[in-house]
Design a protein around this motif. Structure first.
Motif, PDB file in Angstrom:
ATOM      1  N   VAL A 185       0.750  -1.089   0.072  1.00  0.00           N
ATOM      2  CA  VAL A 185      -0.008  -0.041   0.281  1.00  0.00           C
ATOM      3  C   VAL A 185       0.835   1.181   0.172  1.00  0.00           C
ATOM      4  O   VAL A 185       0.659   2.242  -0.709  1.00  0.00           O
ATOM      5  CB  VAL A 185      -1.096   0.068   1.240  1.00  0.00           C
ATOM      6  N   VAL A 208       2.062   1.901  -3.432  1.00  0.00           N
ATOM      7  CA  VAL A 208       0.983   2.260  -4.476  1.00  0.00           C
ATOM      8  C   VAL A 208       0.801   3.856  -4.256  1.00  0.00           C
ATOM      9  O   VAL A 208       0.239   4.586  -5.119  1.00  0.00           O
ATOM     10  CB  VAL A 208      -0.325   1.395  -4.196  1.00  0.00           C
ATOM     11  N   VAL A 209       0.544   4.145  -2.816  1.00  0.00           N
ATOM     12  CA  VAL A 209      -0.144   5.435  -2.635  1.00  0.00           C
ATOM     13  C   VAL A 209       0.944   6.546  -2.711  1.00  0.00           C
ATOM     14  O   VAL A 209       0.728   7.651  -2.990  1.00  0.00           O
ATOM     15  CB  VAL A 209      -0.647   5.318  -1.128  1.00  0.00           C
ATOM     16  N   ARG A 233      -2.695   9.546  -8.577  1.00  0.00           N
ATOM     17  CA  ARG A 233      -3.525   8.194  -8.008  1.00  0.00           C
ATOM     18  C   ARG A 233      -4.700   8.340  -6.987  1.00  0.00           C
ATOM     19  O   ARG A 233      -5.385   7.733  -7.132  1.00  0.00           O
ATOM     20  CB  ARG A 233      -2.191   7.240  -7.409  1.00  0.00           C
ATOM     21  N   ARG A 234      -4.245   9.412  -6.184  1.00  0.00           N
ATOM     22  CA  ARG A 234      -5.427   9.726  -5.276  1.00  0.00           C
ATOM     23  C   ARG A 234      -6.721   9.960  -6.239  1.00  0.00           C
ATOM     24  O   ARG A 234      -7.776   9.477  -5.783  1.00  0.00           O
ATOM     25  CB  ARG A 234      -5.241  10.933  -4.584  1.00  0.00           C
ATOM     26  N   PHE A 279      -7.874   6.809  -7.553  1.00  0.00           N
ATOM     27  CA  PHE A 279      -8.717   5.800  -6.478  1.00  0.00           C
ATOM     28  C   PHE A 279     -10.345   6.489  -6.286  1.00  0.00           C
ATOM     29  O   PHE A 279     -11.017   5.979  -6.122  1.00  0.00           O
ATOM     30  CB  PHE A 279      -7.982   6.037  -5.082  1.00  0.00           C
ATOM     31  N   PHE A 327     -10.169  -0.194  -2.315  1.00  0.00           N
ATOM     32  CA  PHE A 327      -9.943   1.142  -2.889  1.00  0.00           C
ATOM     33  C   PHE A 327     -10.093   2.275  -1.807  1.00  0.00           C
ATOM     34  O   PHE A 327      -9.494   3.095  -1.769  1.00  0.00           O
ATOM     35  CB  PHE A 327     -10.536   1.429  -4.206  1.00  0.00           C
ATOM     36  N   PHE A 380      -6.898   2.512   0.151  1.00  0.00           N
ATOM     37  CA  PHE A 380      -5.953   3.057  -0.628  1.00  0.00           C
ATOM     38  C   PHE A 380      -6.248   4.610  -0.426  1.00  0.00           C
ATOM     39  O   PHE A 380      -5.143   5.397  -0.663  1.00  0.00           O
ATOM     40  CB  PHE A 380      -5.821   2.641  -2.268  1.00  0.00           C
ATOM     41  N   TYR A 382      -5.476   5.938   3.185  1.00  0.00           N
ATOM     42  CA  TYR A 382      -4.105   5.571   3.535  1.00  0.00           C
ATOM     43  C   TYR A 382      -3.111   6.806   3.769  1.00  0.00           C
ATOM     44  O   TYR A 382      -2.223   6.830   4.683  1.00  0.00           O
ATOM     45  CB  TYR A 382      -3.510   4.362   2.757  1.00  0.00           C
TER      46      TYR A 382
END
Length: 160
Positions: A74, A77-78, A89-90, A93, A141, A144, A147
Motif C-alpha cells: 500500500v 502504491v499510494v 493516483r489519489r 482512487f 480502494f 488506498f 491510507y
C-alpha cells in the motif's frame, strides 16, 4: 503505527463483511433458487463465488500481516518516489471508488429485487457475483484512498 493498524483492522472488517455477503449469495443461489437446470448453466458464476471466498481469506491474511509488520504494498502504491502522496493516483482512487460504489448499489438492488433495467439480460447469480466483486474492490480502494492520513517516514518507504 497505531493509525496504520486501525486502517487494516477496517480492511479485515470490510473483507469479513464481503465474505459473509458471498456466503449469503452462495446460499441464496444454491438453496433458495435451486433449480437444477438453471444452476447447471451458472456453474462458472457459482465457482466464482467460491473463488471469492478464497480471495477474501487471502486479503484477511495479508491484512493481519500488514498489521503486524506494516504494509509495503500500500505504501508503494499510494506514495511516490519522494515519499509524498501521489495526487494522480489519489484522483484515480476517487474515480474508481465512486465507480465501484455505484456498481455495488445497482447490483445490490438488482440481486434482491430484480426490478431495474438489465434484469432480463443477466441472471440472478451474475448479479450476486457483480455485487460481491464490487464490494470487495470498494473496500480495497477505500483503504488506498484513506491510507495517506497515516504518518509516513521517508526512510521506511520500502520497508517489508
Amino acid at each position: 503505527m497505531n493509525k496504520e493498524k486501525n486502517i487494516f483492522i477496517g480492511l479485515v472488517v470490510g473483507t469479513t463483511i464481503s465474505f459473509l455477503l458471498s456466503g449469503y449469495s452462495l446460499i441464496s443461489c444454491l438453496a433458495f433458487n435451486g433449480n437444477e437446470e438453471e444452476l447447471g448453466s451458472h456453474i462458472l458464476e457459482i465457482s466464482y463465488l467460491f473463488l471469492h471466498l478464497i480471495l477474501c481469506a487471502i486479503v484477511v491474511y495479508l491484512s493481519f500481516r500488514a498489521m503486524r509488520f506494516g504494509s509495503f504494498f500500500v505504501k508503494n502504491v499510494v506514495f511516490d518516489d519522494n515519499g509524498y502522496p501521489s495526487k494522480g493516483r489519489r484522483i484515480l482512487f476517487i474515480v474508481l471508488e465512486s465507480l465501484f460504489f455505484l456498481v455495488f448499489i445497482y447490483s445490490f438492488i438488482q440481486s434482491f429485487f430484480m426490478i431495474l433495467p438489465l434484469a432480463k439480460e443477466l441472471g440472478l447469480v451474475v448479479w450476486h457475483d457483480i455485487m460481491n466483486g464490487s464490494f470487495l474492490a470498494l473496500i480495497i480502494f477505500l483503504i488506498f484512498l484513506i491510507y495517506p492520513i497515516v504518518p509516513f517516514k521517508k526512510d521506511n518507504k520500502y520497508a517489508q
